[in-house]
Design an enzyme around this catalytic site. Structure first.
Site, PDB file in Angstrom:
ATOM      1  N   HIS A 142       0.840  -1.204   0.000  1.00 51.49           N
ATOM      2  CA  HIS A 142       0.000   0.000   0.000  1.00 51.49           C
ATOM      3  C   HIS A 142       0.867   1.243   0.000  1.00 51.49           C
ATOM      4  O   HIS A 142       1.956   1.270   0.567  1.00 51.49           O
ATOM      5  CB  HIS A 142      -0.967   0.008   1.191  1.00 51.49           C
ATOM      6  CG  HIS A 142      -0.312   0.131   2.535  1.00 51.49           C
ATOM      7  ND1 HIS A 142      -0.146   1.324   3.177  1.00 51.49           N
ATOM      8  CD2 HIS A 142       0.211  -0.808   3.363  1.00 51.49           C
ATOM      9  CE1 HIS A 142       0.437   1.128   4.344  1.00 51.49           C
ATOM     10  NE2 HIS A 142       0.679  -0.166   4.479  1.00 51.49           N
ATOM     11  N   ASP A 160       5.983   2.391   6.869  1.00 50.08           N
ATOM     12  CA  ASP A 160       4.634   1.882   6.588  1.00 50.08           C
ATOM     13  C   ASP A 160       3.921   2.833   5.655  1.00 50.08           C
ATOM     14  O   ASP A 160       3.236   3.730   6.097  1.00 50.08           O
ATOM     15  CB  ASP A 160       3.891   1.729   7.926  1.00 50.08           C
ATOM     16  CG  ASP A 160       2.579   1.010   7.771  1.00 50.08           C
ATOM     17  OD1 ASP A 160       2.314   0.493   6.674  1.00 50.08           O
ATOM     18  OD2 ASP A 160       1.802   0.973   8.745  1.00 50.08           O
ATOM     19  N   GLU A 191      -5.164   1.281   2.335  1.00 47.40           N
ATOM     20  CA  GLU A 191      -4.996   0.060   3.128  1.00 47.40           C
ATOM     21  C   GLU A 191      -5.234   0.352   4.601  1.00 47.40           C
ATOM     22  O   GLU A 191      -5.844  -0.436   5.323  1.00 47.40           O
ATOM     23  CB  GLU A 191      -3.573  -0.487   2.920  1.00 47.40           C
ATOM     24  CG  GLU A 191      -3.320  -1.829   3.598  1.00 47.40           C
ATOM     25  CD  GLU A 191      -2.722  -1.727   4.997  1.00 47.40           C
ATOM     26  OE1 GLU A 191      -2.541  -2.777   5.638  1.00 47.40           O
ATOM     27  OE2 GLU A 191      -2.443  -0.599   5.470  1.00 47.40           O
ATOM     28  N   GLU A 192      -4.745   1.509   5.023  1.00 43.97           N
ATOM     29  CA  GLU A 192      -4.761   1.844   6.447  1.00 43.97           C
ATOM     30  C   GLU A 192      -6.163   2.027   7.008  1.00 43.97           C
ATOM     31  O   GLU A 192      -6.348   2.090   8.219  1.00 43.97           O
ATOM     32  CB  GLU A 192      -3.942   3.123   6.697  1.00 43.97           C
ATOM     33  CG  GLU A 192      -2.463   3.023   6.333  1.00 43.97           C
ATOM     34  CD  GLU A 192      -1.660   2.160   7.291  1.00 43.97           C
ATOM     35  OE1 GLU A 192      -2.264   1.490   8.143  1.00 43.97           O
ATOM     36  OE2 GLU A 192      -0.416   2.154   7.168  1.00 43.97           O
ATOM     37  N   ASP A 216       4.947  -4.907   2.844  1.00 48.88           N
ATOM     38  CA  ASP A 216       4.440  -3.835   3.696  1.00 48.88           C
ATOM     39  C   ASP A 216       5.352  -3.778   4.920  1.00 48.88           C
ATOM     40  O   ASP A 216       5.315  -4.673   5.763  1.00 48.88           O
ATOM     41  CB  ASP A 216       2.989  -4.153   4.098  1.00 48.88           C
ATOM     42  CG  ASP A 216       2.384  -3.046   4.965  1.00 48.88           C
ATOM     43  OD1 ASP A 216       3.065  -2.026   5.184  1.00 48.88           O
ATOM     44  OD2 ASP A 216       1.234  -3.227   5.399  1.00 48.88           O
ATOM     45  N   HIS A 231       2.272   4.500  12.045  1.00 44.95           N
ATOM     46  CA  HIS A 231       0.986   5.147  12.333  1.00 44.95           C
ATOM     47  C   HIS A 231       1.168   6.366  13.252  1.00 44.95           C
ATOM     48  O   HIS A 231       0.232   6.784  13.912  1.00 44.95           O
ATOM     49  CB  HIS A 231      -0.028   4.172  12.958  1.00 44.95           C
ATOM     50  CG  HIS A 231      -0.319   3.001  12.071  1.00 44.95           C
ATOM     51  ND1 HIS A 231      -1.212   2.025  12.414  1.00 44.95           N
ATOM     52  CD2 HIS A 231       0.157   2.651  10.856  1.00 44.95           C
ATOM     53  CE1 HIS A 231      -1.259   1.122  11.448  1.00 44.95           C
ATOM     54  NE2 HIS A 231      -0.433   1.484  10.499  1.00 44.95           N
TER      55      HIS A 231
END
Ligand code: BES
Ligand code: ZN
Length: 694
Positions: free
Chosen positions: A203, A220, A254-255, A282, A364
């Site tokens: 992603h 990420d 994706e997240e 990923d 994140h």
């Protein structure tokens, strides 16, 4: 630390999901392991409704409260459930879990050492490093932002640039229903098997608490996108032309619930695209654990594909410049886009940067930046690029590459008393000394014509006493990689002390033209079998090229110089053609059979009304196949001395059927759904029909 972060991310996720997809009473659909569903039902009976359970997975409707409880139950790992858009989708997911269990495992092999070694030596970690920084520089790639869209359009351009000049490559933007962010897909069209797909992806979106402005997502998942891009760049630098179709995918959103990949995988499934396997990249650049690559062995991943990735690393990465180590880890939930593919029943895998617990703690957050990578210059991600190349080259294989057929082995265990000293046939005259009980002389080749007598002479060597030796010579006449078919033992001689021994044989007109293998075996006191080992004596393999024959025949062949029958041509009375090794002449009412080719005689003079069109030689009914059997009818003389062969869509020989009649019933209970080919050959033509099993 991990717990806390996951809790935050979980709360954020649920918030986000419930905002977007809130159902009545704030309940939403999901799929979870039945064990958890049942435990949750006990804990909070009003917060979860189990809709249906199948093979350990349940489709459920649950509240945020239940989701939170579930997260605590599953402990360190993710949400513990998979978000589903609707009841129908949840039910579909659990059905697909079952389908995957029944999925046939693809056969993987390692054969492309030269190309793979060339490829992995071209991986440049600096490219990955630069690309990660470029992606990080968007500030955010959160799926709702303009920056996210721009990053996808720019990646499309980058992929177009690295593939420029390649007419077999296309790069396409894929717009979605569930997000305003697009995905991008690059396709390298397969040269030989374009309908078989081998895919890698990751992603390109990112997330953080400041998602609209500051979500750098360096690990990420800028790292995965940069890794995939380097894999592609190397393939183009090598000018690699795959046999199967290869695709690279960078997904949107994706997240926020695997949205881009879910739509793409669903579309592939709906269109029945044959995806052989999928590998997700990923998070590839945070070396947070002892080993380098961690294969995730979650239940939804393909065990066959996982063990193939392990064998690739065992084969290519255990020593030298490209050495790295691997181990296994687990997400325990559908943690990235490979889950979308697994859900559609496709074999999927997810090699990861660290053990789940050792992975990057900054993802994140606004601190997922490249200055926090524990190793410099993307050297960790480069290992994943190598694995990606190994995977793509070995599964897609190279244009024209065919799996080399393997003949059974055969050898004498002891050559101290006797061995083969000389083999002479055609242009081969090979002297050899005692080595092991098997010698591979397949680099030596002679031409053998059909319908012509050939003499082979074998000289034994006795180191002391002369023992009785038995001899056998096989030629793989139909080139199916064995010496077992009728007539393939072309010559043999019972045990004797004669020296040299010689004999003649002729190659039948039914033998397949081209290069094939000849096996010569000398065994003490016995005529050997083509496979296996024996005590005293030796086996030698050679190549022979079977050519159209009759040239040295003193008698003129009635077919000499006569063209083959061509179904598309209009023939006039008096025209002559060769059809199935028989000479015919056109009459006003049909075709008069004059005689068999290779002879001077004319046989019966019967008249046949038509010669069968090529595409009607084999008639199959029903087609598409239904039920347990189908019937095959051969509309000419070929059934008498030939075998009908059935191949799968990959060209693998599945069945060889000797026709006892011109019409025969064939059992197809062991055929799975798909495309097959049934074929029949004579020396000049192969007649093929496509079969479809629904
Ligand atoms: N890259 C992560 C998944 C991940 C994180 C795997 C840590 C292994 C260790 C991915 O982008 C992600 O965040 N996925 C979501 C799941 C999805 C269904 C929203 C997650 O893990 O919360
Ligand atoms: Zn990710």
């Amino acid at each position: 630390m991990k717990n806390k972060y996951l809790l935050i991310c979980m709360a954020f996720l649920c918030l986000n999901l419930s905002k977007t997809y809130a159902q009545k009473n704030d309940m939403f659909y999901g799929t979870i392991e039945t064990e958890y569903a049942v435990r949750l039902k006990k804990l909070a009976p009003n917060d979860i409704k189990i809709i249906s359970s199948l093979n350990g997975y349940s489709a459920v409707k649950l509240s945020d409260k239940a989701a939170e409880k579930l997260h605590h139950m599953v402990l360190t790992h993710g949400p513990g459930f998979i978000f589903e858009k609707s009841e129908a989708q949840a039910l579909n997911t659990i059905r697909n879990h079952q389908a995957r269990r029944q999925q046939k495992t693809a056969s993987y092999s390692i054969s492309e050492d030269q190309l793979v070694n060339q490829g992995i030596a071209l991986v440049n970690n600096a490219n990955i490093d630069t690309h990660i920084r470029e992606l990080e520089a968007y500030g955010t790639r959160y799926h709702t932002t303009q920056k996210a869209r721009q990053s996808v359009l720019d990646l499309k351009q980058k992929w177009e640039t690295i593939s420029s000049g390649r007419t077999d490559v296309s790069v396409k933007i894929v717009e979605h229903q569930s997000t305003s962010m697009p995905s991008v897909v690059m396709t390298i069209q397969g040269q030989d098997l374009p309908n078989e797909y081998v895919i890698i992806g990751g992603h390109i979106d990112s997330v953080s608490p400041e998602r609209e402005t500051n979500a750098p997502g360096a690990d990420d998942n800028a790292s995965g996108i940069a890794t995939i891009t380097e894999v592609a760049r190397v393939l183009f630098q090598m000018n690699f032309k795959p046999k199967r179709t290869i695709e690279f995918m960078a997904y949107a959103a994706e997240e926020v619930g695997l949205r881009g990949s879910r739509e793409i995988a669903e579309d592939y499934k709906n269109r029945n695209v044959n995806v052989l396997s999928y590998v997700q990249f990923d998070m590839t650049n945070y070396k947070g654990s002892q080993k380098d690559v961690y294969i995730s062995d979650d239940s939804y991943n393909s065990t066959a594909l996982n063990s193939f990735l392990a064998s690739l690393m065992d084969h290519y990465n255990t020593s030298g410049d490209h050495k790295f180590t691997y181990d296994y880890t687990r997400c325990n939930y559908g943690c990235s886009d490979h889950y979308s593919w697994a859900q559609q029943g496709y074999p999927a895998a997810f090699p990861f940067e660290a053990s789940f617990n050792g992975s990057n703690p900054y993802i994140h957050t606004t601190r997922d930046t490249s200055d926090r990578f524990p190793t410099a210059n993307a050297i960790h991600a480069a290992k994943f690029a190598k694995l990606g190349l190994e995977y793509l080259i070995e599964v897609a294989k190279s244009k024209g590459s065919v799996t080399t057929p393997s003949y059974c082995t055969s050898k004498g265990n002891n050559v101290s008393d006797e061995y083969i000293q000389n083999v002479t046939i055609g242009s081969i005259n090979n002297n050899s000394s005692a080595q092991t009980g098997y010698q591979d002389f397949t680099s030596q080749n002679t031409e053998l014509k059909q319908n012509t007598s050939h003499t082979i002479s074998i000289t034994p060597k006795w180191t002391g006493r002369s023992y009785k030796e038995g001899y056998a010579v096989w030629i793989d006449l139909n080139q199916d990689s064995d010496f077992e078919d009728a007539g393939e033992l072309v010559w043999s001689k019972a045990a004797s002390t004669e020296s040299p021994v010689s004999g003649s044989f002729s190659i039948p007109s039914t033998a397949k033209l081209g290069k094939t293998r000849m096996r010569v075996s000398m065994q003490y006191n016995k005529i050997s079998s083509p496979c296996g080992s024996f005590n005293y004596g030796e086996v030698e393999d050679y190549s022979v090229t079977i050519a159209e024959g009759g040239g040295t025949d003193p008698d003129p062949d009635i077919c000499a110089g006569v063209p083959q029958y061509n179904a598309n041509q209009n023939y006039q009375t008096g025209d002559r053609v060769v059809y199935f090794n028989t000479l015919y002449e056109r009459t006003s009412s049909g075709w008069r059979r004059i005689g068999t080719c290779g002879t001077t005689r004319t046989n019966s003079l019967d008249v046949v009304p038509t010669l069968v069109n090529n595409n009607e030689v084999i008639l199959v009914s029903p087609n598409p196949l239904k039920g347990k059997v189908f019937s095959v009818q051969v509309q000419n003389e070929l059934w008498k001395h030939k075998k009908v062969t059935i191949y799968n869509a990959n060209g693998k020989l599945l069945h060889t059927i000797s026709m006892k009649n011109n019409k025969q019933t064939i059992d197809i209970t062991d055929f799975s759904s798909g495309i097959y080919f049934i074929s029949l050959s004579n020396t000049s033509n192969t007649y093929t029909q496509q079969l479809i099993k629904e």
